[in-house]
Design an enzyme around this catalytic site. Structure first.
Site: not given
Length: 394
Positions: A43, A288, A365
């Site tokens: 990375c 959520t 999402e």
């Protein structure tokens, strides 16, 4: 992460404590450990970031020529860094003992626990970086060069594509229907499924996860600015169990839980960090908005639990009270490929994998899924590491 402010706040508090607040390790060594961890997954984004931070807090520039120029004490972390990044189930109390044994390069227990948290934090953060397309790599056939979607644009990838849009909408409706049927069958089955059946379903899912691998990945050549911090670059994730090989025993989550064991051990040896990690795990697990694509007022807890438990499954961790049949019902194959790639070998994530699953879902999402992957992966690796520390102490 800015798409999910509640999580971002918890993340910054934890990262700030790990890097900038009082702790057993000096600041420059913390950043060097971050470099070592990020380099295991190639990375370059995180490696470059912490090379700059390392110099800012007074780190010796010579160390940045590579791991061979770092002090022996840091180099001794290489083995546990490698195992935590790719095969945490192989970590034993002997690895812990080797680092703590008396001598000029020995680690204190408090230093080692801080190092273990830093390593797992940056391995998992590398997963998030690749999973969301943040790593600035060269373009390679739809590989790393994908730009992350703008946080201000939260449309679904399929919304611009009318031909695929109808199929994507049908996928959403099919998922909603499966969730409804599962909820109904749970009520009917409650208490009737035996422990043996639950164990069989886990083993089946674990075995099936061997078949879940991206078909279009090429070996990535390591960049020199990352390679110099990596020893044994060919060592990588190996499926937890393969037929014909001696598989390590399944880690039963109930035998060593975060809540009862890991949390208290970290809090004892590295005060405040356990509390912040616990808060971060809780925030992401319960996060959520009660939406799925274009549907509102949806209970997504079943779906979030399936994603979390599938990540733990590919790392060999089993929950006795969970029916792994749900994973197959709720997670389509393209999503499983994405989850396993991001969690186990994030450097092989491609833009195509990101766009292939849940095509009618919003970008926020999909980022939410990446946050679940980040934290589930971190908790899995930490459980293996802390279990080894506990065994060493007893």
């Amino acid at each position: 992460m800015g798409l999910h402010p509640q999580y971002l706040s918890s993340f910054w508090k934890t990262q700030s404590l790990l890097l900038r607040m009082d702790g057993p390790l000096p600041y420059h060594k913390r950043h060097y450990i971050a470099i070592m961890a990020a380099a295991r997954h190639q990375c370059s984004y995180l490696v470059g970031l912490h090379m700059g931070e390392f110099l800012q807090v007074g780190g010796n520039p010579a160390w940045l020529q590579g791991l061979h120029c770092a002090p022996q004490k840091l180099r001794n972390l290489n083995e546990i860094n490698k195992l935590l990044a790719h095969r945490p189930w192989l970590i034993t109390k002997e690895h812990i003992e080797a680092l703590l044994k008396t001598g000029e390069n020995s680690w204190s227990l408090a230093e080692l626990v801080q190092a273990l948290v830093l390593l797992t934090h940056y391995h998992s953060l590398a997963s998030f970086v690749f999973g969301c397309g943040i790593n600035p790599e060269e373009e390679q056939d739809g590989g790393h060069g994908c730009r992350p979607p703008s946080p201000h644009s939260d449309s679904s990838p399929a919304s611009d594509d009318s031909s695929g849009g109808k199929d994507a909408m049908r996928e959403v409706e099919a998922l909603m229907e499966r969730m409804k049927l599962l909820q109904e069958s749970q009520l009917e089955e409650e208490g009737s499924v035996t422990q043996e059946e639950m164990a069989t379903r886990f083993e089946l899912e674990k075995t099936e996860s061997l078949l879940v691998a991206p078909a279009d990945i090429a070996d990535q050549s390591l960049q020199s600015n990352v390679l110099c911090f990596v020893e044994d670059p060919d060592f990588g994730y190996k499926d937890f169990t393969r037929r014909g090989e001696q598989a390590p025993p399944t880690f039963r989550a109930q035998d060593y839980t975060w809540e009862d064991h890991g949390f208290s051990l970290i809090n004892r040896l590295y005060p405040d960090v356990g509390q912040l990690l616990d808060e971060k795990f809780q925030v992401v697990y319960n996060l959520t908005y009660n939406t799925i694509a274009m549907h509102c007022g949806v209970d997504t807890s079943m779906l979030r639990r399936a994603i979390w438990n599938y990540v733990h499954c590919v790392f060999g961790i089993r929950y006795d009270d969970y029916d792994y049949g749900e994973v197959n019902q709720l997670l389509e194959r393209s999503l499983k490929v994405y989850i396993k790639t991001v969690a186990c070998y994030p450097e092989k994530t491609t833009k195509r994998m990101y766009t292939q699953f849940w095509r009618h879902f919003k970008h926020s999402e999909k980022v939410h899924i990446n946050l679940l992957l980040l934290e589930a992966r971190m908790q899995a690796a930490l459980l293996y590491a802390l279990r080894a520390v506990t065994r060493y102490m007893t």
